[in-house]
Structure formats: structure tokens, C-alpha cells
Design a protein around this motif. Structure first.
Motif, PDB file in Angstrom:
ATOM      1  N   THR A 108       0.814  -1.212   0.000  1.00  0.00           N
ATOM      2  CA  THR A 108       0.000   0.000   0.000  1.00  0.00           C
ATOM      3  C   THR A 108       0.851   1.267   0.000  1.00  0.00           C
ATOM      4  OG1 THR A 108      -0.146  -0.276   2.387  1.00  0.00           O
ATOM      5  CG2 THR A 108      -2.045  -0.981   1.101  1.00  0.00           C
ATOM      6  N   GLU A 109       2.047   1.222   0.628  1.00  0.00           N
ATOM      7  CA  GLU A 109       2.796   2.474   0.787  1.00  0.00           C
ATOM      8  C   GLU A 109       4.100   2.515   0.006  1.00  0.00           C
ATOM      9  OE1 GLU A 109       3.306   3.251   4.928  1.00  0.00           O
ATOM     10  OE2 GLU A 109       1.224   2.747   5.378  1.00  0.00           O
ATOM     11  N   GLY A 110       4.403   1.461  -0.775  1.00  0.00           N
ATOM     12  CA  GLY A 110       5.640   1.479  -1.548  1.00  0.00           C
ATOM     13  C   GLY A 110       6.824   0.931  -0.761  1.00  0.00           C
ATOM     14  N   ILE A 111       8.014   1.047  -1.368  1.00  0.00           N
ATOM     15  CA  ILE A 111       9.217   0.448  -0.799  1.00  0.00           C
ATOM     16  C   ILE A 111       9.513   1.034   0.580  1.00  0.00           C
ATOM     17  CG2 ILE A 111      11.701   0.153  -1.125  1.00  0.00           C
ATOM     18  CD1 ILE A 111      11.219   0.268  -4.124  1.00  0.00           C
ATOM     19  N   GLN A 112       9.743   0.153   1.550  1.00  0.00           N
ATOM     20  CA  GLN A 112      10.028   0.588   2.915  1.00  0.00           C
ATOM     21  C   GLN A 112      11.538   0.522   3.166  1.00  0.00           C
ATOM     22  OE1 GLN A 112       7.560   1.478   5.367  1.00  0.00           O
ATOM     23  NE2 GLN A 112       6.418   1.624   3.457  1.00  0.00           N
ATOM     24  N   VAL A 113      12.055   1.572   3.809  1.00  0.00           N
ATOM     25  CA  VAL A 113      13.486   1.615   4.102  1.00  0.00           C
ATOM     26  C   VAL A 113      13.675   1.957   5.578  1.00  0.00           C
ATOM     27  CG1 VAL A 113      15.677   2.697   3.526  1.00  0.00           C
ATOM     28  CG2 VAL A 113      13.951   2.426   1.777  1.00  0.00           C
ATOM     29  N   LEU A 114      14.611   1.268   6.215  1.00  0.00           N
ATOM     30  CA  LEU A 114      14.955   1.596   7.599  1.00  0.00           C
ATOM     31  C   LEU A 114      16.465   1.811   7.662  1.00  0.00           C
ATOM     32  CD1 LEU A 114      14.185   1.739  10.638  1.00  0.00           C
ATOM     33  CD2 LEU A 114      14.712  -0.684  10.741  1.00  0.00           C
ATOM     34  N   GLN A 115      16.867   2.928   8.278  1.00  0.00           N
ATOM     35  CA  GLN A 115      18.303   3.162   8.482  1.00  0.00           C
ATOM     36  C   GLN A 115      18.583   2.952   9.962  1.00  0.00           C
ATOM     37  OE1 GLN A 115      19.671   3.649   5.707  1.00  0.00           O
ATOM     38  NE2 GLN A 115      18.424   4.936   4.395  1.00  0.00           N
ATOM     39  N   PRO A 116      19.013   1.761  10.372  1.00  0.00           N
ATOM     40  CA  PRO A 116      19.197   1.513  11.804  1.00  0.00           C
ATOM     41  C   PRO A 116      20.242   2.455  12.386  1.00  0.00           C
ATOM     42  CG  PRO A 116      19.258  -0.533  10.561  1.00  0.00           C
ATOM     43  CD  PRO A 116      19.311   0.586   9.574  1.00  0.00           C
ATOM     44  N   GLY A 117      19.975   2.937  13.610  1.00  0.00           N
ATOM     45  CA  GLY A 117      20.906   3.839  14.275  1.00  0.00           C
ATOM     46  C   GLY A 117      20.920   5.229  13.676  1.00  0.00           C
ATOM     47  N   ASN A 118      19.963   5.507  12.749  1.00  0.00           N
ATOM     48  CA  ASN A 118      19.872   6.804  12.081  1.00  0.00           C
ATOM     49  C   ASN A 118      21.130   7.189  11.307  1.00  0.00           C
ATOM     50  OD1 ASN A 118      17.536   8.077  11.802  1.00  0.00           O
ATOM     51  ND2 ASN A 118      17.636   9.247  13.717  1.00  0.00           N
ATOM     52  N   TRP A 119      21.910   6.195  10.889  1.00  0.00           N
ATOM     53  CA  TRP A 119      23.028   6.485   9.999  1.00  0.00           C
ATOM     54  C   TRP A 119      22.479   6.570   8.591  1.00  0.00           C
ATOM     55  CZ3 TRP A 119      27.873   7.576  11.587  1.00  0.00           C
ATOM     56  CH2 TRP A 119      28.186   7.251  12.909  1.00  0.00           C
ATOM     57  N   GLU A 120      22.569   7.772   8.007  1.00  0.00           N
ATOM     58  CA  GLU A 120      21.975   7.967   6.690  1.00  0.00           C
ATOM     59  C   GLU A 120      22.684   7.096   5.644  1.00  0.00           C
ATOM     60  OE1 GLU A 120      19.330   9.781   5.708  1.00  0.00           O
ATOM     61  OE2 GLU A 120      18.985   9.959   7.876  1.00  0.00           O
ATOM     62  N   ALA A 121      21.901   6.571   4.688  1.00  0.00           N
ATOM     63  CA  ALA A 121      22.501   5.889   3.552  1.00  0.00           C
ATOM     64  C   ALA A 121      23.314   6.910   2.784  1.00  0.00           C
ATOM     65  CB  ALA A 121      21.415   5.298   2.668  1.00  0.00           C
ATOM     66  N   PRO A 122      24.437   6.581   2.216  1.00  0.00           N
ATOM     67  CA  PRO A 122      25.038   5.246   2.121  1.00  0.00           C
ATOM     68  C   PRO A 122      26.047   4.935   3.239  1.00  0.00           C
ATOM     69  CG  PRO A 122      26.205   6.743   0.684  1.00  0.00           C
ATOM     70  CD  PRO A 122      25.191   7.562   1.425  1.00  0.00           C
ATOM     71  N   PHE A 123      26.006   5.687   4.368  1.00  0.00           N
ATOM     72  CA  PHE A 123      27.059   5.485   5.378  1.00  0.00           C
ATOM     73  C   PHE A 123      26.715   4.370   6.354  1.00  0.00           C
ATOM     74  CE2 PHE A 123      27.216   9.945   4.035  1.00  0.00           C
ATOM     75  CZ  PHE A 123      28.419   9.867   3.369  1.00  0.00           C
ATOM     76  N   GLY A 124      25.427   4.182   6.615  1.00  0.00           N
ATOM     77  CA  GLY A 124      25.040   3.102   7.509  1.00  0.00           C
ATOM     78  C   GLY A 124      24.611   1.879   6.724  1.00  0.00           C
ATOM     79  N   ILE A 125      24.110   0.890   7.454  1.00  0.00           N
ATOM     80  CA  ILE A 125      23.576  -0.313   6.811  1.00  0.00           C
ATOM     81  C   ILE A 125      22.069  -0.114   6.680  1.00  0.00           C
ATOM     82  CG2 ILE A 125      23.117  -2.762   7.144  1.00  0.00           C
ATOM     83  CD1 ILE A 125      25.793  -2.854   8.691  1.00  0.00           C
ATOM     84  N   SER A 126      21.566  -0.146   5.440  1.00  0.00           N
ATOM     85  CA  SER A 126      20.132   0.051   5.246  1.00  0.00           C
ATOM     86  C   SER A 126      19.411  -1.283   5.238  1.00  0.00           C
ATOM     87  CB  SER A 126      19.867   0.754   3.912  1.00  0.00           C
ATOM     88  OG  SER A 126      20.752   1.816   3.735  1.00  0.00           O
ATOM     89  N   MET A 127      18.192  -1.288   5.768  1.00  0.00           N
ATOM     90  CA  MET A 127      17.301  -2.428   5.565  1.00  0.00           C
ATOM     91  C   MET A 127      16.232  -1.972   4.586  1.00  0.00           C
ATOM     92  SD  MET A 127      18.816  -4.247   7.836  1.00  0.00           S
ATOM     93  CE  MET A 127      17.966  -5.747   8.028  1.00  0.00           C
ATOM     94  N   VAL A 128      16.057  -2.732   3.495  1.00  0.00           N
ATOM     95  CA  VAL A 128      15.132  -2.320   2.449  1.00  0.00           C
ATOM     96  C   VAL A 128      14.147  -3.453   2.184  1.00  0.00           C
ATOM     97  CG1 VAL A 128      14.938  -1.367   0.141  1.00  0.00           C
ATOM     98  CG2 VAL A 128      17.057  -1.113   1.399  1.00  0.00           C
ATOM     99  N   ALA A 129      12.864  -3.108   2.085  1.00  0.00           N
ATOM    100  CA  ALA A 129      11.868  -4.098   1.705  1.00  0.00           C
ATOM    101  C   ALA A 129      11.108  -3.589   0.496  1.00  0.00           C
ATOM    102  CB  ALA A 129      10.906  -4.363   2.856  1.00  0.00           C
TER     103      ALA A 129
END
Lengths: 133, 502
Positions: B53-74
């Protein structure tokens, strides 16, 4: 520095391939140890080599000033070493258990999981499994 | 930014931790595992709904912005895979209540099972190449232990082959990750895809892509790298074989689809032609290997190889319909193949053997078990109206559109051979009379499974068979979902924008 490391990595990979092609299981596992070290060196080299410029931030600043060595490959290599260590210790225990159960380290002779077919001629010394039929 | 993505990862590891605390209490472990798996399935379904319903979901754990942190993408493909993984966790954890023996459970089967689910779901949801390696290792180390747990002679022999070849494949993957990092300076999949769009060093990119192909090829058992699979998958108890057959090779296929749609699309004429021509021998050799076997578990193990070929073929066609077909094929195969393994386990518990020459009389004595087998087998062979037909139809239709006549010819012939294999099991185990050599007749000590244990074995297979029938007959709304997932795969900018420009 890079050409030297490239040659070292090449030698390590060649050595590990040679060991992995042996029939003795312990040599195969040692081959994998060497390959894992070669891959760690590869990551380290590909992260660019800079000597004598540590990525330290001076007090009062938020970013390191000037050129600095890339700290990320070291973190990656460290993770890979730890994971590799765990996997290898498991592999060694498994090889030991397989040796005590099956009674051989020669990979050609380990046929317990895949017993020979009816009428199939096998070389001498092969450990035969129990086929259900 | 959405926290919903983390729950399918957190629930299994939490369940595993609780099960480890309750290590001495076998009953508590079992129920924790079932409850945790149901919760994982629900979390997976919620994630799928939110992504739809809402499109691709992204979580940046620890609030480290991509591309510096590890992203979780669904994206939709990941969410679908997570959802079906949850379904498998739920059904197989129920099945394990009836199948798993006391010895293996006291060695920690249930927590290991949950950690395996944790690793698989993590691999589906990560948006970082090195993190994908870490998830692979989490999954591998638990699968090593699950394969060897119980210390049977054959199990140890199978585990040695499985462990050695998988260690090698992980190292090749790691070398590929290193090269890609050196080339693009990032490990985030989205940032890497963006950097690759205007790279000039196409030769090195393709070299790295071949390393990924070999590594994921070993994990997903494509020709000529599949030999470890039929050598090891039949050795552990059927619960473990089922979860391996359902998920582990599919994680390899998932990773292949991910990197060959997102990263390596510079020279499709080269890379995807290689994929196309490894898919044909994968299909053919797998199905011929199955034809030569008489142990039900070995037949099904070879069929895993053969079915992987169809998925790789769809990926190689690289059109919208083909990718929708690949996703459908993965989901269909997880359902049908797991159910066949589970039903084979029930047959073994009823008659006493996995070998066709010692099986028989199941159709006469156990019509429900037979119909469960028939539903899954017909689906696997690709007869309408079940899932297998629509999955094969979609992939082959895509092949007709791109005019790959030879490959399509092989795919159809392999479908026929699959039918032959399924008929062989049906004739040998279900229609034929009970032979005198069957343990249920010959062995005085053998007691067929009954009562609550039988219900624990039957319930999950009925659930999966229900999914096969419903998805096959009422597949229309499902196709809308698949086409949207294929759109997201074909247009990497959606993925890149969701991660880098939220």
C-alpha cells in the motif's frame, strides 16, 4: 605496495587451490584457511593503501583534516576474520567427527551418504554405506 | 523510514534467545518455537501489506543515513519472500512437533531453527552487500549444525561436502564484495547501483558479476555447481531437509535476481546470455538425475536442482512478465517442494521407508495423505489449475515473447519429465500394493504414527496444500502484486530513490 600485495594474494590463492584439490580432507580445510586469508588481504588492498595517515579527528573538529586512511576495509576484514574463525573451528570439529565415524580422511572413499548403485564397481578401500534397497 | 521492517528479523532471534534460556525444558522450547514462528508469519504479512500500500520501505538503523550506515530495504519482492518464509517457519515448526526426535531437540534443534529463519529473513531484507554476506554466514553456520546434528554416519558424510563447498562459495562472494567496494567505494546496494550507472570500467564489473554468479550459483545449486545438493540433502531428518529445500537454495536465487537486476545490467547481452545457457543444463540434468533415483528424498532433491533452472531461465529473459514469473515460480516452488518433502516424511512414518521398492498401499489405506501428495505433485509437474501451471506458463510465455525457441523447448520437455518423476513416486508408493519388505509388514517393532503426532504432521501439509490450491485457482489478484514487484525490479531507480532520497 599494491603490486607486492597483489603478488602475495596470487600466491596464496594458487596455494589454496592446490591444497583444495588434494584428496586428504585436512589439507582441503587448510586450503580454505589460506583462501580466506587471501580474500581478507584482497579486501584490504582494494580499500586503497595509505600509510602513516591514521583517520583520527583532532579535538574540536568534526571531520578528519587532510588525507586519511580508509578505516572501513579494516572493519570489514575484522568482521570477515571473526566469521571465518567461527566457521573454520566448526569445520575442523566436523572433519574430526567425520574421521572418527567414517574412519577415513580420503574424500574419494567417503561414500556413506551416496552408496554405490547395484553392480557398480568401486575401487578398493571405499567405505560402503547401507543402501535401503 | 519505517520500523515495521525490523519485526520479521527481531521475532525469530528473540524466540531463539528465549528457547536458549529454556534449554532444558523441551516442551517449553517447542511451544515457544511455534508461537514465535506464527508471530514471524504475521509480521511478514503485515510487512507485505505495508509495502503493497505504501511502496518500498526503508529503515536506516541507528539513524546512519545511507550510504554510510547499513540500510534495511523491503521492496515487494523482498516482502513476498519474507512472508512466505514466515509461512514455512510456521508450518515446519508445527511439523517438527511430530517429527523431531528427543535427542536432536535436546541438542537445540528449536533455537537453531529460529536462528536459521532469522538469517534467511535478514538476507531478504538487507540493502547492503557486506551485510548480505554476514546474513549468509548466519544462515550457513546454523544450516551446518542442523545438517550434522544427531551425528549419523551418513549425516556427517553429507555435512562434510556441504560445509566445504559452502565455505568456498562464501569466500568467492567475499572476494566479489571486495572488488565491488574497490570499484565503487560503497557497500550500499542502492549507492552501488547508482555508481555503476556511469562507470567506465565495464570489464571489471563483469568480472565481479561472474564471481557473484559462481558464488550464488553454488548456493542455489545451478549446473555445473549443484553436486553437493543431492549428496547431502537426503541425510538429515525430513523436517530439516524440508526447511533446507524450501529456503536455502531460494536465498541463492533471490540474491542472483537482486544483483542481476539492480547491479549488473550494463551488458545484458553477455551476463544474461550466460544465465540463459546455464539454466538449460540445470533443468535437464536435475530432472534426469531424479529419473535415475528410487529414494523419494533423492528424487525430490534432484528436482530442486531442476526447478532452479526455470527460475534462472526467467531471470535471463529479463522482461517484466519473465520476472513476475520468476517470483511466482520461487513462491510456488517453496510451497510445492516443501509439501512434497513433508508428505514423504509422513509416508515414511506410516509405512517405514523412503525407498519406492519398500513403499506401497498408501492410496488404499491413507486417502488423505495421498490427496495431499497428489495436489503438490500435480502442482510441481505443472498441470492446471494449480500454482505450478501458472508459474511455468508465465515464464514460458515470457520466453515466447523474446523468441528463445530452443530454451522453451527444453523447458517444456523437462516439464514432461517432471510429470514422469511424480508418476513414478505415485505408482511406487501410492498405487502399488504394500510389498512384503515394507517395514510396517516385515518389522514387528515398527508402529505406524497415529493420534496427536499424526495430526501435528498433517496440519502443516494441509495448510500448504490449501495455499497451493487457493493461489492456483484465485490467482488473479496475486498477479497484480507480482507485476508490481517485477516493475520495481526492472526499474532500479525506484529502489535507489527509496534508499538514497527518502
Amino acid at each position: 605496495m599494491e603490486p607486492l600485495l597483489a603478488i602475495v594474494i596470487g600466491i596464496l590463492v594458487a596455494l589454496s587451490v592446490f591444497l583444495m584439490l588434494r584428496r586428504n580432507l585436512v589439507r582441503v580445510v587448510i586450503g580454505i584457511v589460506i583462501l580466506s586469508n587471501a580474500v581478507n588481504l584482497l579486501i584490504f588492498t582494494l580499500g586503497r593503501l595509505d600509510r602513516g595517515i591514521p583517520p583520527l579527528i583532532a579535538s574540536g573538529e568534526y571531520v578528519p583534516s587532510g588525507a586519511f586512511a580508509n578505516p572501513l576495509p579494516q572493519a570489514l576484514v575484522l568482521t570477515a576474520i571473526v566469521i571465518g574463525f567461527g566457521l573454520l573451528s566448526y569445520a575442523l570439529v566436523l572433519v574430526y567427527r567425520a574421521y572418527t565415524e567414517v574412519g577415513t580422511l580420503n574424500v574419494d572413499e567417503m561414500r556413506v551418504a551416496e552408496p554405490p548403485y547395484k553392480g557398480e564397481e568401486l575401487p578398493a578401500g571405499v567405505i560402503k554405506g547401507e543402501d535401503e534397497a | 523510514m519505517s520500523n515495521i521492517i525490523i519485526y520479521p528479523i527481531l521475532i525469530p532471534i528473540l524466540t531463539a534467545s528465549l528457547a536458549l534460556i529454556a534449554f532444558k525444558n523441551r516442551e517449553l522450547q517447542r511451544w515457544l518455537s511455534v508461537i514465535g514462528s506464527v508471530a514471524t508469519f504475521i509480521a511478514g504479512c503485515v510487512l507485505l501489506y505495508v509495502v503493497y500500500t505504501e511502496g518500498i520501505q526503508v529503515l536506516q538503523p541507528g539513524n546512519w543515513e545511507a550510504p554510510f550506515g547499513i540500510s534495511m530495504v523491503a521492496d515487494l519482492f523482498s516482502a513476498l519472500m519474507v512472508c512466505v518464509t514466515g509461512l514455512m517457519a510456521m508450518t515446519i515448526s508445527i511439523y517438527s512437533l511430530g517429527d523431531m526426535d528427543k535427542q536432536r531437540e535436546s541438542f537445540g534443534f528449536q533455537p537453531l531453527f529460529q536462528i536459521l529463519i532469522f538469517g534467511v529473513i535478514g538476507a531478504f531484507l538487507t540493502g547492503d552487500l557486506f551485510n548480505l554476506y554476514v546474513w549468509f554466514e548466519v544462515m550457513l553456520i546454523t544450516s551446518f549444525v542442523l545438517l550434522a546434528i544427531g551425528n549419523g554416519k551418513a549425516q556427517l558424510d553429507g555435512a562434510v561436502k556441504y560445509v566445504v563447498i559452502n565455505l568456498l562459495s562464501s569466500l568467492i562472494f567475499l572476494a566479489g564484495v571486495g572488488i565491488m567496494y574497490g570499484l565503487t567505494g560503497t557497500l550500499n546496494l542502492a549507492a552501488m547501483a547508482q555508481a555503476l550507472q556511469d562507470t567506465e570500467n565495464t570489464g571489471l564489473v563483469i568480472t565481479a558479476s561472474m564471481m557473484f554468479l559462481v558464488s550464488f550459483g553454488i548456493k542455489s545449486a545451478v549446473f555445473p555447481l549443484f553436486f553437493w545438493l543431492p549428496a547431502s540433502y537426503h541425510t538429515p531428518p525430513v523436517t530439516i531437509t524440508a526447511i533446507f529445500g524450501a529456503l536455502l537454495t531460494k536465498v541463492g536465487v533471490y540474491s542472483l535476481v537482486r544483483v542481476f537486476t539492480l547491479l549488473f545490467t550494463q551488458d545484458i547481452g553477455y551476463t544474461h546470455t550466460i544465465l540463459l545457457w546455464i539454466s538449460v543444463p540445470t533443468m535437464v540434468v536435475g530432472v534426469l538425475g531424479a529419473a535415475s533415483q528410487y529414494d523419494v528424498r533423492k528424487i525430490l532433491s534432484f528436482h530442486i536442482v531442476s526447478q532452479i533452472g526455470y527460475m534462472i531461465m526467467g531471470l535471463a529473459f529479463f522482461t517484466k512478465i519473465a520476472l513476475a514469473g520468476v517470483i511466482y515460480y520461487i513462491l510456488h516452488n517453496i510451497l510445492a517442494k516443501t509439501n512434497l518433502f513433508l508428505v514423504a516424511g509422513i509416508a515414511q512414518k506410516l509405512v517405514g521407508s523412503f525407498h519406492l521398492s519398500r513403499l506401497g498401499g498408501l492410496y488404499k489405506n491413507y486417502p488423505l495423505v495421498s490427496s495431499l501428495f497428489a495436489i503438490s505433485a500435480i502442482s510441481l509437474a505443472g498441470l492446471p489449475p494449480l500454482t505450478g501451471f501458472w508459474a511455468k506458463y508465465t515464464v514460458i510465455y515470457a520466453g515466447l515473447e523474446v523468441e528463445q525457441w530452443v530454451v522453451i523447448g527444453f523447458a517444456l520437455a523437462v516439464g514432461l519429465m517432471t510429470m514422469f518423476s511424480m508418476t513414478k513416486i505415485w505408482m511406487g508408493a501410492y498405487w502399488s500394493p504394500l510389498p512384503d519388505t515394507a517395514p510396517v509388514v516385515a518389522d514387528k517393532n515398527f508402529k505406524p504414527v497415529a493420534g496427536a503426532q499424526l495430526i501435528a504432521l498433517l496440519l502443516p501439509t494441509i495448510i500448504i496444500a490449501g495455499f497451493i490450491v487457493v493461489l492456483g485457482i484465485f490467482g488473479e489478484p496475486f498477479y497484480a502484486l507480482l507485476f508490481e514487484a517485477a516493475d520495481q525490479l526492472l526499474d532500479p531507480s525506484m529502489y535507489i530513490n527509496a534508499v538514497l532520497n527518502p
